[in-house]
Each structure stands twice: as C-alpha cells, then as structure tokens.
Enzyme design. Structure first.
Site, PDB file in Angstrom:
ATOM      1  CE  LYS A  49      -2.499   2.743   3.538  1.00 51.49           C
ATOM      2  NZ  LYS A  49      -3.744   2.545   4.680  1.00 51.49           N
TER       3      LYS A  49
ATOM      4  CB  ALA B 229      -8.174   6.535   4.795  1.00 52.67           C
TER       5      ALA B 229
ATOM      6  CG  ASN C 192      -6.019   0.114  12.236  1.00 52.19           C
ATOM      7  OD1 ASN C 192      -6.451  -0.227  13.362  1.00 52.19           O
ATOM      8  ND2 ASN C 192      -4.625   0.256  11.719  1.00 52.19           N
ATOM      9  CB  THR C 193      -9.249   3.599  13.935  1.00 48.89           C
ATOM     10  OG1 THR C 193      -8.019   4.441  13.222  1.00 48.89           O
ATOM     11  CG2 THR C 193      -8.836   4.392  14.728  1.00 48.89           C
TER      12      THR C 193
END
Lengths: 255, 67
Positions: free
Chosen positions: A96, A183, A205-206
């Site tokens: 990535k 994102a 992710n978060t």
C-alpha cells in the site's frame, strides 16, 4: 470475489493491525472480521527488547496475505525504500503506497504517490496506492498499471465516513481495477454506503481497533460490507419525490 | 568494530563478523526482520555471506501494527 493482481479473496474487508487494546482482542477481531488481507507498517526494531511479542508471530501467516504500507514516507524515495524492505522479508509482494503530504490532515501527496507507484510497478510489486478522492489522479494511477485504487473516504482515523460520495462514485465508475475505500470509515453504515456505491472492498483500522468492543465491531463491519455489496448487486430502487403505495389500491372492503 | 545500529553508535563484539552473527547475538534469527547495510537491503539468503565492517550503518526493521 475480490481480485487484486494475481490474488483472489472471498472477503472484501481488508483490516489494519494498529492500535488494538491487546493482542488477544486483536486476534479475536481479526477472526470475526474474516479478513484475508492484513496491513502492517515497517519500523525500526528495538533490538534491545527483541523478545517483545509481535502480532505477526501470533498469526497463522499462511492464512493471511500481508499488505505492508509505506506509512512514514514523506516522498517517493522513502516509500520505495520501505516497500523494498517489506518485500525483502520474503513474506509479501503487495504494497500500500502511502505518502503523507500534510501532517495535520494526513492527506496523501498525489505527486509523490504517483512517482512511487510508477517505480514500484516497474520493480514488480503489486501496488495499491492510497489517495484522496481525486478522480483524475485515480485515472493516472490506473494508466500506470496499479493493481487497485485506494481512495480515502475522509482523513485517516477521523471516522467521518464518506465526505464526498459523488467523487467516490466517479472514481468507481471509471475504474478498470478494484476500488478499495481506505481511511475515514467510522461505522458499519459508512462501510455499507461505500459498498452500495460500488466499491470492491474496504480497508479500515481505527473503526474496529478503537471501538468500545473491537471484536463485535469487526463482525459488524464484515456484515455491513456483505450487506452493502449485496445491495449494490441487487440494484436499489430510484428515489422518488412522493409516496407510492406498497399495498394494492383495488378491492378495498372497508370505507 | 564500531557500527551505527538503528541510529545508535555501538561497539560490536569481535565474534560478530557476518550479518547472521549479529542476528544471532541479538537473538533475532527466528524473528521476521529485514536488514539494511549502508542503504543496501539484504535478502535473507544474503545474511550469512554479508560481512560487516567498521563504521557500517545497519538498520534492522520489522513489521508492526499499522493501517
């Protein structure tokens, strides 16, 4: 089936491995997500504490495809170096490309991303560039031969969801390679919306790792992505200005 | 010999000759690590053949959590 370069995946959820409360919760979250692709960052090792556990050691590495990122790179040269370091592990050939151009917004540098992508394709990598939701940049990356496009929904870790669904749909419409929204996803609704727009996958992710219950959220994201994809394939009804009755208007026995 | 390992000046013991010796010394042989010496990235097969020299700049990196 999500196809990226030579790889095929059943799952359309790519999961980040940062910021989980602990390895045990992380392992359970990864299992619940049913993700087959996990992202990692490349960093200097603290050699004086080499026995510190590493999440990678806790994984059945045959079950997962690793997607290292070039996070930390400020320009193409640094990104290419990080990608080569990752590949030298012998564990992966996907990367990535992430070149941050602004410390406050963590938005990517489009020029350096383009240069790094071109170089890494030449070097034989399977290249997934992380970009803003710029349609023209997406097209140029595609023309270079990148293997997937990864436009952001909103700034990294912001959890703001899709701030420009129109741009995202433009990117998806013109794409000849998979589009993975990367994102800014905050909730299952955001993930489902991206999939309904026609995205081929989601990298997050978060939204999972920092959720109150990461394991449950991992499952919620998996289901949302599946639901969104099914909805996209099924084809939603057009939006109308006024009501249309669902029940027949004839044969009323009352009134 | 003296080297710069992950940004720190270090004096290595005399028994460390090859990159693989360095990995053994720091108990990293079983770990997933990648080594760069003076900007050159090494593949795993090169570890046993790559000699270290005085003033080498060595980087040892690994995979950490990230998105």
């Amino acid at each position: 089936m999500l196809k990226i370069g030579p790889y095929s995946f059943q799952s359309r959820l790519l999961l980040g491995t940062g910021k989980y409360p602990n390895f045990d919760i992380q392992k359970q979250a990864v299992a619940e997500s049913e993700s087959e692709v996990l992202t990692f960052a490349v960093r200097r090792m603290n050699i004086f504490e080499a026995n510190q556990p590493n999440f990678l050691e806790k994984l059945d590495s045959k079950k997962y495809t690793l997607l290292p990122n070039t996070a930390g790179a400020k320009n193409a040269v640094e990104a290419v170096r990080i990608a080569k370091l990752a590949k030298a592990s012998g564990l992966c050939d996907m990367v990535k490309v992430e070149v941050i151009g602004c410390d406050k917004t963590l938005l990517p540098d489009p020029v350096e991303t383009l240069i790094a992508t071109e170089e890494l394709i030449k070097e034989g990598f399977i290249v997934l560039p992380y970009t803003s939701d710029d349609v023209v940049l997406a097209r140029k990356l595609q023309e270079l031969g990148c293997h997937a496009l990864m436009p952001g929904a909103s700034p990294i870790g912001s959890g703001r969801g899709i701030i420009n669904p129109l741009n995202l749909s433009f990117i998806i419409e013109q794409a000849t390679v998979p589009v993975i929204v990367d994102a800014g996803i905050g909730s299952p609704a955001d993930a489902a919306m991206a999939m309904e727009l026609g995205a081929d996958g989601i990298l997050l992710n978060t939204a999972v790792s920092a959720a109150k219950d990461p394991v449950k959220m991992a499952k919620a994201m998996k289901l949302a992505i599946e639901a969104g994809r099914l909805g996209f394939e099924a084809g939603r009804i057009p939006k109308k200005r006024y009501a249309t009755a669902s029940s027949p208007l004839e044969g009323m026995s009352i009134g | 010999m003296e080297v710069i390992l992950n940004g720190e000046n270090l004096k290595l013991s005399e028994e460390i000759v090859y990159v693989s010796d360095l990995l053994e010394y720091y108990k990293l042989l079983d770990k997933v690590v990648v080594i760069e010496v003076n900007g050159e990235i090494l593949n795993k097969v090169d570890h046993q053949e790559t000699l270290l020299s005085d003033r080498d700049r060595i980087e040892i990196v690994h995979f950490v959590g990230g998105g």
